[in-house]
Enzyme design. Structure first.
Site, mmCIF file in Angstrom:
data_model
loop_
_atom_site.group_PDB
_atom_site.id
_atom_site.type_symbol
_atom_site.label_atom_id
_atom_site.label_comp_id
_atom_site.label_asym_id
_atom_site.label_seq_id
_atom_site.Cartn_x
_atom_site.Cartn_y
_atom_site.Cartn_z
ATOM 1 N N GLY A 486 0.827 -1.206 0.000
ATOM 2 C CA GLY A 486 0.000 0.000 0.000
ATOM 3 C C GLY A 486 0.853 1.244 0.000
ATOM 4 N N THR A 487 2.172 1.030 -0.026
ATOM 5 C CA THR A 487 3.124 2.112 0.127
ATOM 6 C C THR A 487 3.398 2.841 -1.184
ATOM 7 O OG1 THR A 487 4.705 0.327 -0.068
ATOM 8 C CG2 THR A 487 4.341 1.199 2.122
ATOM 9 N N LYS A 653 4.318 12.295 -4.476
ATOM 10 C CA LYS A 653 2.965 12.146 -3.944
ATOM 11 C C LYS A 653 2.842 10.920 -3.036
ATOM 12 C CE LYS A 653 -1.824 12.502 -5.530
ATOM 13 N NZ LYS A 653 -2.678 12.630 -6.718
ATOM 14 N N LYS A 721 16.722 7.800 0.613
ATOM 15 C CA LYS A 721 16.763 7.006 1.836
ATOM 16 C C LYS A 721 15.470 6.189 1.883
ATOM 17 C CE LYS A 721 19.893 9.983 4.488
ATOM 18 N NZ LYS A 721 19.992 10.984 5.575
ATOM 19 N N GLY A 722 14.524 6.522 2.731
ATOM 20 C CA GLY A 722 13.271 5.774 2.783
ATOM 21 C C GLY A 722 12.304 6.511 3.672
ATOM 22 N N VAL A 723 11.006 6.408 3.392
ATOM 23 C CA VAL A 723 10.040 7.233 4.110
ATOM 24 C C VAL A 723 8.923 6.424 4.779
ATOM 25 C CG1 VAL A 723 10.445 9.297 2.716
ATOM 26 C CG2 VAL A 723 8.731 7.630 1.964
ATOM 27 N N GLY A 724 9.045 5.097 4.794
ATOM 28 C CA GLY A 724 7.940 4.275 5.284
ATOM 29 C C GLY A 724 7.645 4.423 6.762
ATOM 30 N N GLU A 725 8.665 4.713 7.556
ATOM 31 C CA GLU A 725 8.480 4.682 9.005
ATOM 32 C C GLU A 725 8.715 6.003 9.720
ATOM 33 O OE1 GLU A 725 10.844 1.124 8.635
ATOM 34 O OE2 GLU A 725 9.648 0.172 10.196
HETATM 35 MO MO1 MOS Z 1 7.988 -2.625 8.856
HETATM 36 S S1 MOS Z 1 7.662 -2.768 10.876
HETATM 37 O O1 MOS Z 1 9.547 -2.362 8.582
HETATM 38 O O2 MOS Z 1 7.139 -3.731 8.038
#
Ligand code: MOS
Length: 761
Positions: A486-487, A653, A721-725
């Site tokens: 969903g990311t 976005k 880098k990364g933005v998921g968390e």
């Molecule tokens: Mo996440 S807790 O890196 O799926």
């Protein structure tokens, strides 16, 4: 193979989207398929011969099953079989120890392994029937006799028996050794604070329930739709557990309705669904109910003690941070809770400690920003408290102690634009207009407070492979066994490939979610863009080189004497950088070469030699406004500005959506989410979405995201880098600090429910 309905659809950008560059803002290309229902989730796949499995869970927290009474259930017409520890297909091994694969390491729970009961809600039987309704009804008739042992499910009453964690998890860093003399420095310092923090259990609650649909073909091959953050991880586990070769099992996860870490490890429904398919020799689907979503894994209950001391000018003199978190009796679950406190600010005297208490619950599990969500909360609330003790602005205190290097590791950061986050976030929010004293802003019945906090999370890179095929008609197919939970993986990977090749976005197909595709790690740790994205760009570069060679060989080629560094790919073709009018369409290059398609493969290996000399992290500064009703203790978060430093942003976005989603969850953590156990029963009681509160639309107001400029070629070739968390880290602390500024009440636990906000003192 049996027919599968409906067929998977492949998301592609809308016609006319056109050319894109890295950093552009495009709508997610799987959006239309998702909102129109064309994108099918695990439990929507069906075959004509499908049987349905329903899980029966234990009602005690600890003991042994002495008897399973199955006659009533078996007598229901349509019931095909009932599996349990007494009756199940042969497994090669259930005692999995993940160390080879990418899933978090450890010794996971083994469903139907023995008569032992290790937690309340443990699966004890699987009823298989012709229809879901039959299976569910029959499951309600299964009776289980137990011999019960006494259990312990409360962290706070068991703190005294904490132990050092065993280090099973790859990538886990234990707290570093103390530096200086934190105790003595604390005693000697003129200004000091200390506080105990408590965070209750949280469950992930993705919208899509965990499910596995196992489709068995005539020859016994299993195609499994699994709710997982890695198709290859689930495939590996099924092969290991059942001794089925790689060619006998394919796992797919093309669409996932959220996971947040709950799909990092394969969950028990996968093992049970495969058992069902092997037992019945037919296709089987097992879907967990919302209640059963509370029977595996959660963010661990955590207790923390924080002590900070400073000189009267605000210079940090001592940081002492201790955390005790729950784990299970099954294995040690570990996360990095306290290490951030030695990294965020410069301090010469630091002492950090982390230990575990084994409880009779299921093993805790990674949940978005695991460890940081708790540890950074304590640190950032503590820093706020210290700022009041000093009579200093909370932001000024952070700038005063800004860490230019990681002191514990004695390494520089690869990049760290946190200062820019502070500056731009403060400006956008209007922080300079903030009165220092608590309880100084009020409107009607509501007290208004402004709070801020910082955040940090790792910027990781793993290894991945990608394949790219350019067809004669100009369509580009890139593939890797990545996941899109969903990311926005479909979107960002297509965008990276389209930008690299100079092709319109709608001409690029990115295939993911299939264990037979080139290797990709779990979608976790905010690392998919740095990892899979770099592999995508890498394979595109190989394709570019092949095209350049083919173009050089064309008759009367204007590229004959060019070097590769002198050409670029744009507008659907290859052109000279210095003379863009000298160009040839990619389709013409293939046509001249007489090739129907060209293909390249690429293995992206992180540059470990370069990376090990740096601490690689993303940073954030979160500013928020709350309005607290004094009579009712209700808190509204009316405004949030989140300024993020996460390298170059690839897909503006979808990246922004990740941060907004993180902020929403941070507000949810701050005000709503907690799973309560009845310690008499050893069982989570509010196991549904009416009693487990999450932030809803009415709780969410203005959220503003800033991406500050940063370019990090050490973390990834993309500069990303990364933005998921990172979007979640710091939010709950900023809310807590704003509540203090509004009310003068310091709340050190989450969620900050009205009873806590109104409590005296
Ligand atoms: Mo996440 S807790 O890196 O799926």
């Amino acid at each position: 193979m049996s027919a599968i309905y409906p067929a998977d659809i492949q998301p592609v950008a809308e016609p006319g989207t056109g050319f894109v560059a890295k950093g552009d803002s495009v709508s997610r290309i799987d959006g239309r398929a998702k909102v129109t229902g064309q994108a099918c989730y695990v439990a929507e796949h069906v075959t004509p011969d499908m049987a349905h499995g329903v899980v029966v869970n234990s009602t005690i927290a600890k003991g042994r099953i002495t008897a399973l009474h199955l006659d009533e259930a078996r007598a229901v017409p349509g019931v095909l079989a009932i599996l349990s520890h007494l009756h199940r297909p042969r497994t090669r091994r259930l005692d999995l120890f993940y160390k080879d694969m990418t899933a978090p390491g450890g010794s996971p729970f083994k469903p139907f392994h023995s008569e032992g009961v290790l937690y309340s809600g443990q699966p004890v039987a699987l009823v298989l029937a012709e229809t879901f309704e039959t299976a569910r009804y029959a499951a309600s008739l299964v009776r289980v006799s137990y011999e019960e042992d006494s259990h312990q499910t409360s962290l706070l009453t068991n703190l005294y028996r904490s132990h050092e964690p065993s280090r099973l998890k790859a990538g886990y860093s234990p707290p570093p050794k103390p530096t200086g003399d934190a105790e003595a420095a604390f005693e000697a310092a003129p200004v000091k604070i200390q506080g105990d923090f408590y965070h209750g259990v949280e469950h992930h609650n993705p919208l899509e329930m965990h499910a596995s649909t196992v489709i068995r073909s005539e020859d016994g091959h299993l195609t499994i739709y699994d709710k997982t953050q890695s198709s290859q991880n689930s495939r590996w586990v099924v092969s290991q557990v059942f001794g089925l070769g790689k060619d006998k099992v394919t796992v797919k996860n093309p669409f996932i309705g959220g996971a947040f870490g709950s799909g990092l490890r394969p969950q028990y429904q996968l093992i049970l669904a495969v058992m069902g398919a092997l037992e019945l020799k037919r296709s089987v689907r097992v879907v967990l109910t919302r209640q059963q979503m509370f029977t595996f894994g959660h963010r661990p209950e955590t207790w923390q003690r924080l002590k900070l001391a400073a000189d009267s000018d605000g210079t940090l003199k001592s940081v002492m941070h201790e955390a005790i978190a729950e784990t299970s009796r099954i294995e040690d679950y570990v996360e990095v809770v306290v290490n951030w406190s030695g990294q965020m600010y410069h301090c010469d005297n630091v002492k950090l400690d982390y230990s575990l208490v084994a409880l009779d619950h299921y093993t805790p599990m990674d949940m978005r920003a695991p460890g940081a969500a708790h540890g950074m909360h304590a640190l950032e609330v503590g820093m706020d408290e210290l700022s009041y003790a000093l009579g200093m602005d909370p932001l000024a205190l952070r700038l005063k102690n800004y860490a230019e290097r990681d002191a514990a590791k004695d390494l520089p950061f690869s990049t760290k634009e946190l200062r820019a986050c502070y500056e731009q976030g403060a400006e956008r929010f209007g922080w300079d207009k903030r009165p220092l004293a608590p309880r100084s802003m009020k409107e009607g019945t509501e007290l208004i407070g402004w709070g801020m906090a910082s955040g940090q999370w790792d910027a990781m890179q793993m290894l991945a492979k990608a394949r790219a095929v350019l067809h004669a008609d100009g369509r580009l197919e890139v593939s890797s066994a990545a996941s899109d939970i969903g990311t926005g993986t479909y979107t960002v990977m297509s965008l990276i490939a389209a930008a690299a090749m100079g092709l319109p976005l709608e001409q690029v197909i990115f295939k993911l979610g299939d264990s037979t595709l080139p290797f990709a790690p779990i979608e976790g740790g905010s690392s998919h863009v740095t990892t899979v994205g770099s592999a995508v760009e890498g394979v595109c570069e190989k394709l570019q080189k092949k095209l350049w060679k083919l173009a050089k060989a064309m008759p009367d080629s204007p590229f004959e004497i060019t070097r590769f560094s002198e050409v670029e790919f744009a507008n659907g073709g290859m052109q000279l950088i210095k003379m863009p009018n000298t160009a040839v369409p990619l389709t013409a290059i293939l046509a001249h070469a007489g090739q129907a398609s060209i293909e390249e493969k690429y293995l992206m290996l992180p540059n470990a030699l370069k990376q090990k000399n740096y601490v690689r992290a993303v940073h954030s500064a979160v500013f928020c406004e709350v309005r607290v009703d004094e009579d009712f203790g209700t808190v509204r978060v009316t405004r949030v500005v989140s300024a993020i430093a996460a390298g170059q942003i690839m897909s503006a976005k979808t990246a922004r959506s990740q941060i907004v989603g993180g902020v929403v969850w941070g507000i949810s953590q701050a005000l709503h989410e907690e799973t309560h156990a009845d310690h008499g029963l050893g069982r989570f009681m509010n196991h549904n979405l009416s009693e487990y509160h999450v932030a809803v639309n009415a709780d969410i107001h203005d959220i503003d995201v800033i991406f500050v400029e940063e370019d990090d070629r050490i973390v990834s070739r993309l500069g990303a880098k990364g933005v998921g968390e990172i979007g979640l880290v710091g939010v709950a602390a900023a809310v807590s600090n704003a509540v203090y500024h509004a009310t003068g009440r310091r709340v050190r636990s989450t969620p900050m429910t009205p009873d806590k906000v109104m409590a005296p003192g």
